[in-house]
Design a protein around this motif. Structure first.
Motif, mmCIF file in Angstrom:
data_model
loop_
_atom_site.group_PDB
_atom_site.id
_atom_site.type_symbol
_atom_site.label_atom_id
_atom_site.label_comp_id
_atom_site.label_asym_id
_atom_site.label_seq_id
_atom_site.Cartn_x
_atom_site.Cartn_y
_atom_site.Cartn_z
ATOM 1 N N THR A 82 27.261 8.200 1.126
ATOM 2 C CA THR A 82 26.053 8.282 0.565
ATOM 3 C C THR A 82 25.984 9.712 0.462
ATOM 4 O OG1 THR A 82 25.042 6.284 1.744
ATOM 5 C CG2 THR A 82 23.497 8.097 0.570
ATOM 6 N N SER A 83 25.605 9.974 -0.833
ATOM 7 C CA SER A 83 25.510 11.439 -1.180
ATOM 8 C C SER A 83 24.160 11.972 -0.637
ATOM 9 C CB SER A 83 25.386 11.745 -2.866
ATOM 10 O OG SER A 83 24.407 10.935 -3.497
ATOM 11 N N THR A 88 19.791 9.515 -4.081
ATOM 12 C CA THR A 88 20.882 9.417 -3.167
ATOM 13 C C THR A 88 22.097 8.233 -3.769
ATOM 14 O OG1 THR A 88 19.782 7.812 -2.046
ATOM 15 C CG2 THR A 88 19.784 10.009 -1.143
#
Length: 177
Positions: A82-83, A88
């Protein structure tokens, strides 16, 4: 009629990525590090041996490290990443690292304990097949003998004086010390 104008730009962010180190082989009780390298500040979810999900957050350079001591083989499996920030971006990922744990070699020493002057005696090393055995004779320099495929090595000699063979250590072939 009123003329209208304007624009909207939709920015598409790339999905976060991560890679992990190659497989590792260690001796039982040894330490190993699994390196995660990918999108800076991203959160990586993984499991060890299919257990509960665990998370590591990569640092600002995109690196995360999990170091542990292992007595059994462990398989790290990537699940998702997950960024950081908004929005996100979540991406399923796959990949594994196997930390293979090799048992420590076991060696014993035995032999004739009393002989007459200039008689022959046999010293026997028994243990993990193909292990290298380090020993000393009368506290002299270290010497090495390799156990055969059955886990045995013999030294036969004639002795004129009392002689002490001391087992120092053993090393399994193909495993880092």
């Amino acid at each position: 009629n009123q003329l209208q104008n304007g624009t909207v730009t939709v920015t598409v962010l790339p999905l976060p990525t991560v890679a992990i180190t190659d497989d590792i082989t260690i001796c039982s009780g040894g330490s190993a590090s699994v390196n995660f390298i990918g999108t800076p500040n991203a959160s990586v979810v993984y499991t060890i041996n299919g257990g509960a999900e665990q998370t590591i957050v990569l640092d600002g350079t995109g690196v995360g490290v999990v170091t542990g001591t292992y007595t059994a083989t462990a398989v790290f499996s990537l699940i998702r990443i997950t960024s950081a920030g908004l929005p996100t971006c979540v991406s399923p990922i796959s990949g594994t690292v196997t930390i293979t744990v090799k048992e420590l070699p076991v060696v014993t020493i035995s032999g004739t304990t009393s002989i007459c002057v200039n008689d022959s005696a046999t010293i026997t090393f028994t243990g993990t097949p193909n292990a290298s055995v380090i020993y000393t004779v009368n506290n002299g320099p270290q010497q090495t003998i390799v156990l055969n495929g059955l886990g045995i090595a013999n030294i036969t000699a004639n002795f004129a004086i009392t002689t002490t063979y001391t087992l120092v250590s053993s090393i399994t072939q193909g495993i880092p010390p």
